[in-house]
Motif scaffolding. Structure first.
Motif, PDB file in Angstrom:
ATOM      1  N   THR A 320       0.857  -1.180   0.000  1.00 22.20           N
ATOM      2  CA  THR A 320       0.000   0.000   0.000  1.00 22.20           C
ATOM      3  C   THR A 320       0.894   1.230   0.000  1.00 22.20           C
ATOM      4  OG1 THR A 320      -1.753  -1.140   1.171  1.00 22.20           O
ATOM      5  CG2 THR A 320      -1.784   1.261   1.237  1.00 22.20           C
ATOM      6  N   ILE A 321       0.637   2.105  -0.943  1.00 24.36           N
ATOM      7  CA  ILE A 321       1.443   3.332  -1.046  1.00 24.36           C
ATOM      8  C   ILE A 321       0.578   4.474  -0.527  1.00 24.36           C
ATOM      9  CG2 ILE A 321       2.831   4.771  -2.580  1.00 24.36           C
ATOM     10  CD1 ILE A 321       3.613   1.760  -2.505  1.00 24.36           C
ATOM     11  N   ASP A 322       1.051   5.204   0.445  1.00 28.43           N
ATOM     12  CA  ASP A 322       0.318   6.398   0.863  1.00 28.43           C
ATOM     13  C   ASP A 322       1.306   7.533   1.098  1.00 28.43           C
ATOM     14  OD1 ASP A 322       1.354   6.280   3.465  1.00 28.43           O
ATOM     15  OD2 ASP A 322      -0.278   4.982   4.134  1.00 28.43           O
ATOM     16  N   VAL A 346      -6.601   0.558  -8.637  1.00 26.09           N
ATOM     17  CA  VAL A 346      -7.192   1.841  -8.253  1.00 26.09           C
ATOM     18  C   VAL A 346      -8.598   1.684  -7.668  1.00 26.09           C
ATOM     19  CG1 VAL A 346      -5.794   3.217  -9.826  1.00 26.09           C
ATOM     20  CG2 VAL A 346      -7.972   2.308 -10.619  1.00 26.09           C
ATOM     21  N   THR A 347      -9.064   0.420  -7.545  1.00 26.02           N
ATOM     22  CA  THR A 347     -10.363   0.212  -6.892  1.00 26.02           C
ATOM     23  C   THR A 347     -10.195   0.613  -5.424  1.00 26.02           C
ATOM     24  OG1 THR A 347     -10.302  -1.822  -8.167  1.00 26.02           O
ATOM     25  CG2 THR A 347     -12.239  -1.473  -6.810  1.00 26.02           C
ATOM     26  N   GLY A 348     -10.973   1.564  -4.983  1.00 24.80           N
ATOM     27  CA  GLY A 348     -10.864   1.967  -3.585  1.00 24.80           C
ATOM     28  C   GLY A 348      -9.679   2.856  -3.281  1.00 24.80           C
ATOM     29  N   ALA A 349      -8.964   3.313  -4.314  1.00 30.22           N
ATOM     30  CA  ALA A 349      -7.844   4.226  -4.063  1.00 30.22           C
ATOM     31  C   ALA A 349      -8.372   5.549  -3.518  1.00 30.22           C
ATOM     32  CB  ALA A 349      -7.061   4.465  -5.359  1.00 30.22           C
ATOM     33  N   THR A 350      -7.727   6.072  -2.500  1.00 27.59           N
ATOM     34  CA  THR A 350      -8.107   7.387  -1.984  1.00 27.59           C
ATOM     35  C   THR A 350      -7.091   8.446  -2.396  1.00 27.59           C
ATOM     36  OG1 THR A 350      -7.003   6.854   0.091  1.00 27.59           O
ATOM     37  CG2 THR A 350      -9.403   6.501  -0.015  1.00 27.59           C
ATOM     38  N   ALA A 351      -5.958   8.022  -2.911  1.00 29.65           N
ATOM     39  CA  ALA A 351      -4.950   8.980  -3.386  1.00 29.65           C
ATOM     40  C   ALA A 351      -5.532   9.780  -4.552  1.00 29.65           C
ATOM     41  CB  ALA A 351      -3.692   8.255  -3.829  1.00 29.65           C
ATOM     42  N   THR A 352      -5.246  11.072  -4.586  1.00 34.76           N
ATOM     43  CA  THR A 352      -5.676  11.863  -5.733  1.00 34.76           C
ATOM     44  C   THR A 352      -4.690  11.697  -6.886  1.00 34.76           C
ATOM     45  OG1 THR A 352      -4.540  13.743  -4.751  1.00 34.76           O
ATOM     46  CG2 THR A 352      -6.920  13.580  -4.399  1.00 34.76           C
ATOM     47  N   GLN A 353      -3.431  11.474  -6.503  1.00 39.85           N
ATOM     48  CA  GLN A 353      -2.389  11.248  -7.502  1.00 39.85           C
ATOM     49  C   GLN A 353      -1.407  10.221  -6.975  1.00 39.85           C
ATOM     50  OE1 GLN A 353      -0.183  14.560  -8.925  1.00 39.85           O
ATOM     51  NE2 GLN A 353      -1.871  15.365 -10.142  1.00 39.85           N
ATOM     52  N   PHE A 354      -0.849   9.447  -7.878  1.00 35.36           N
ATOM     53  CA  PHE A 354       0.264   8.569  -7.491  1.00 35.36           C
ATOM     54  C   PHE A 354       1.149   8.379  -8.707  1.00 35.36           C
ATOM     55  CE2 PHE A 354      -3.213   5.824  -8.898  1.00 35.36           C
ATOM     56  CZ  PHE A 354      -2.585   5.013  -9.821  1.00 35.36           C
ATOM     57  N   GLY A 355       2.346   7.894  -8.475  1.00 36.01           N
ATOM     58  CA  GLY A 355       3.251   7.671  -9.599  1.00 36.01           C
ATOM     59  C   GLY A 355       4.701   7.722  -9.163  1.00 36.01           C
ATOM     60  N   PHE A 356       5.540   8.230 -10.061  1.00 37.06           N
ATOM     61  CA  PHE A 356       6.987   8.185  -9.843  1.00 37.06           C
ATOM     62  C   PHE A 356       7.613   9.550 -10.095  1.00 37.06           C
ATOM     63  CE2 PHE A 356       5.541   4.014 -11.047  1.00 37.06           C
ATOM     64  CZ  PHE A 356       6.159   3.176 -10.121  1.00 37.06           C
ATOM     65  N   ASP A 357       8.488   9.936  -9.183  1.00 36.21           N
ATOM     66  CA  ASP A 357       9.354  11.085  -9.429  1.00 36.21           C
ATOM     67  C   ASP A 357      10.681  10.550  -9.929  1.00 36.21           C
ATOM     68  OD1 ASP A 357       7.531  13.015  -8.719  1.00 36.21           O
ATOM     69  OD2 ASP A 357       8.142  13.026  -6.606  1.00 36.21           O
ATOM     70  N   LEU A 358      11.069  10.985 -11.120  1.00 35.27           N
ATOM     71  CA  LEU A 358      12.263  10.455 -11.775  1.00 35.27           C
ATOM     72  C   LEU A 358      13.418  11.428 -11.605  1.00 35.27           C
ATOM     73  CD1 LEU A 358      10.479   9.298 -15.054  1.00 35.27           C
ATOM     74  CD2 LEU A 358      10.832   8.000 -12.930  1.00 35.27           C
ATOM     75  N   HIS A 359      14.576  10.869 -11.374  1.00 36.03           N
ATOM     76  CA  HIS A 359      15.775  11.676 -11.093  1.00 36.03           C
ATOM     77  C   HIS A 359      15.465  12.641  -9.949  1.00 36.03           C
ATOM     78  CE1 HIS A 359      18.602  10.403 -14.369  1.00 36.03           C
ATOM     79  NE2 HIS A 359      17.488   9.757 -14.672  1.00 36.03           N
ATOM     80  N   THR A 433      -0.303  10.931  -3.231  1.00 40.77           N
ATOM     81  CA  THR A 433      -0.686  12.140  -2.488  1.00 40.77           C
ATOM     82  C   THR A 433      -2.188  12.112  -2.220  1.00 40.77           C
ATOM     83  OG1 THR A 433      -0.936  13.349  -4.576  1.00 40.77           O
ATOM     84  CG2 THR A 433       1.140  13.617  -3.424  1.00 40.77           C
ATOM     85  N   GLY A 434      -2.572  12.676  -1.085  1.00 44.74           N
ATOM     86  CA  GLY A 434      -3.988  12.828  -0.742  1.00 44.74           C
ATOM     87  C   GLY A 434      -4.662  11.545  -0.297  1.00 44.74           C
ATOM     88  N   GLY A 435      -3.919  10.488  -0.084  1.00 48.00           N
ATOM     89  CA  GLY A 435      -4.529   9.224   0.336  1.00 48.00           C
ATOM     90  C   GLY A 435      -3.637   8.059  -0.050  1.00 48.00           C
ATOM     91  N   ARG A 436      -4.256   6.895  -0.299  1.00 51.58           N
ATOM     92  CA  ARG A 436      -3.413   5.722  -0.591  1.00 51.58           C
ATOM     93  C   ARG A 436      -3.894   5.026  -1.870  1.00 51.58           C
ATOM     94  NH1 ARG A 436      -7.088   4.532   3.128  1.00 51.58           N
ATOM     95  NH2 ARG A 436      -8.423   2.794   2.497  1.00 51.58           N
ATOM     96  N   VAL A 437      -3.024   4.179  -2.361  1.00 53.15           N
ATOM     97  CA  VAL A 437      -3.337   3.354  -3.531  1.00 53.15           C
ATOM     98  C   VAL A 437      -2.636   2.018  -3.343  1.00 53.15           C
ATOM     99  CG1 VAL A 437      -1.399   4.245  -4.908  1.00 53.15           C
ATOM    100  CG2 VAL A 437      -3.390   3.265  -6.073  1.00 53.15           C
ATOM    101  N   LYS A 438      -3.263   0.971  -3.839  1.00 54.49           N
ATOM    102  CA  LYS A 438      -2.649  -0.352  -3.727  1.00 54.49           C
ATOM    103  C   LYS A 438      -1.743  -0.608  -4.927  1.00 54.49           C
ATOM    104  CE  LYS A 438      -3.853  -5.191  -2.998  1.00 54.49           C
ATOM    105  NZ  LYS A 438      -3.455  -5.700  -4.319  1.00 54.49           N
TER     106      LYS A 438
END
Ligand code: FRU
Length: 470
Positions: A320-322, A346-359, A433-438
């Motif tokens: 779980t990423i939050d 993303v079923t039940g994800a509460t995050a508004t955004q998720f992903g990767f910051d590169l470099h 950000t803003g919550g979590r995502v699986k």
């Protein structure tokens, strides 16, 4: 070496020296993939087009070769075009034991050049006489030729502005005598057309024809050997990058004669420049075609050979990423050029955004954020609706180049990013950000270099030209 510069792609092709634009004459011949390209060896800007040349046994490891077509030596403008392997010697141009490579170039009419030494040297057929001519006042260029197996003959598509943008289709038994077959008129068809067949949903009995244009637009339809017909009124976009000349995806071309029947495509990724070179190619992809309720759609999947560059592979599952844990998974990874494959639920994800910051850097900054927006259902600002509640992403991160693949490869986007390759900027942050995502699964792999130690020296390359490039 020439390949150490900060923005120089490590696993994307670029010319050892000088300017590169469109991929040309992509063929598999005599055991090698040949990559020719629009090339100015004398400087870093577009000028006096030559055909540059590189070869690869596997589409991943490249060796720079001397210039293939050179103004003054080879007649005409030497602009973009395609190539084929004349295995059955239909042209009669074969002289030795190797299969001849036959390429098509020039403007406002088509000239033929051929090689009997696997691309080392090319001769002009009949002094460069145009084997296809166009009426005065018509602008025409970029012939692409392919073997039409069902009709047992060759076919050509070539762009022209006769009566508006479109392609003219010609057929030939021998690559030298061409007969006009039909005209496909469409405003979106401008420069570098390509026409090829793809099995719909992988089914050999469901062959569809795909017509593409330089800006990455395509239509799916039928080809009866003479005429291309489409049933879809709107062309689709096969890459979501900046699709204009000099942008990050332009003038894509497919290889002919691939040994395994794959349709492999490479495009010009313009915009990056170092002290000795300008322009890159996109990473080679295998094209596919899938049915959707809106009609057939192209898939672009990085060629499987990519895995031969991978090392230091690490995987994670069911996390779980939050906002607080995000970043921890990759916090001890430092990398310059690499691949990330991830699937989020993303079923039940509460995050508004998720992903990767590169470099990413210790101060919290990064060179590029690749974010999925759960409300807008966009990745990197482009539509990406979840499929069965999942969002799957593959990132190829190279110096100067970022390629994003998603949605079972229906989504692809090539972008230029001036990644800082210094050690302090080699972090990767997985964030929510803003919550979590699986996170169902995550794989990281370092990607090594395409450039072997056997690259020719500059003087070797120059010796093939009238003089040094600079
Ligand atoms: C596309 C293009 C082609 C032309 C070539 C010239 O980028 O304009 O139409 O053949 O580049 O370099």
């Amino acid at each position: 070496t020439a390949y150490d510069e900060p923005l120089r792609g490590q696993f994307h092709f670029s010319s050892q020296q000088g300017w590169m634009n469109d991929p040309n004459g992509l063929v598999y011949a005599n055991g090698l993939y040949h990559f020719f390209y629009q090339h100015n060896p004398h400087g870093l800007a577009w000028d006096t087009m030559h055909w540059g040349h590189a070869t690869s046994p596997d589409l991943v490891h490249w060796t720079q070769k001397p210039i293939a077509l050179e103004p003054g030596v080879h007649p005409g403008d030497l602009w973009s075009g395609g190539g084929v392997v004349d295995k059955a010697n239909t042209s009669g141009l074969k002289t030795g034991s190797l299969d001849p490579i036959v390429v098509f170039s020039n403007t406002d009419g088509v000239s033929v050049f051929y090689s009997n030494d696997n691309g080392r040297t090319f001769q002009a057929y009949d002094k460069g006489r145009k084997v296809v001519t166009v009426p005065a006042g018509v602008t025409s260029r970029d012939p692409k030729v392919f073997w039409d197996a069902a009709r047992n003959r060759w076919a050509m598509v070539v762009w022209s502005d006769q009566g508006g943008n479109g392609v003219s289709i010609y057929t030939s038994p021998n690559l030298l005598n061409w007969t006009f077959a039909s005209r496909f008129q469409a405003s979106w068809l401008f420069e570098c057309p390509d026409l090829y067949v793809l099995p719909l949903d992988g089914r050999a009995d469901q062959q569809q024809w795909v017509l593409t244009s330089a800006s990455g637009q395509y239509e799916v339809g039928t080809f009866d050997g003479t005429t291309f017909r489409t049933t879809w009124t709107q062309p689709q976009q096969m890459n979501l990058g900046t699709t204009y000349a000099g942008g990050s995806f332009y003038a894509a071309e497919t290889f002919t004669n691939t040994p395994d029947g794959r349709t492999v495509q490479m495009a010009w990724q313009g915009g990056n420049q170092g002290s000795t070179w300008t322009g890159d190619a996109t990473f080679p992809v295998t094209l596919g075609l899938v049915s959707t309720p809106d009609g057939p759609r192209i898939t672009r999947t990085p060629v499987a050979e990519l895995s031969s560059l991978a090392s230091d592979t690490r995987t994670w599952q069911n996390q779980t990423i939050d906002a607080s844990t995000g970043g921890n998974l990759l916090s001890d990874v430092k990398a310059d050029t690499y691949e990330i494959t991830a699937q989020f639920d993303v079923t039940g994800a509460t995050a508004t955004q998720f992903g990767f910051d590169l470099h990413a850097r210790a101060d919290g900054t990064e060179d590029r954020r690749v974010a999925y927006d759960t409300a807008a259902q966009t990745l990197y600002g482009k539509p990406l609706p979840p499929r069965s509640g999942k969002v799957s992403i593959q990132l190829l991160v190279d110096r100067g180049q970022l390629e994003i693949f998603a949605d079972s490869y229906r989504y692809s986007l090539s972008d230029n990013v001036a990644f800082d390759s210094s050690a302090a900027s080699q972090g990767i942050r997985l964030f929510a950000t803003g919550g979590r995502v699986k996170l169902d699964s995550l794989t990281f792999a370092r990607l090594g270099s395409s450039w072997g130690t056997g690259q020719p020296t500059q003087s070797t390359l120059d010796s093939n030209l009238g003089g040094p490039w600079h």
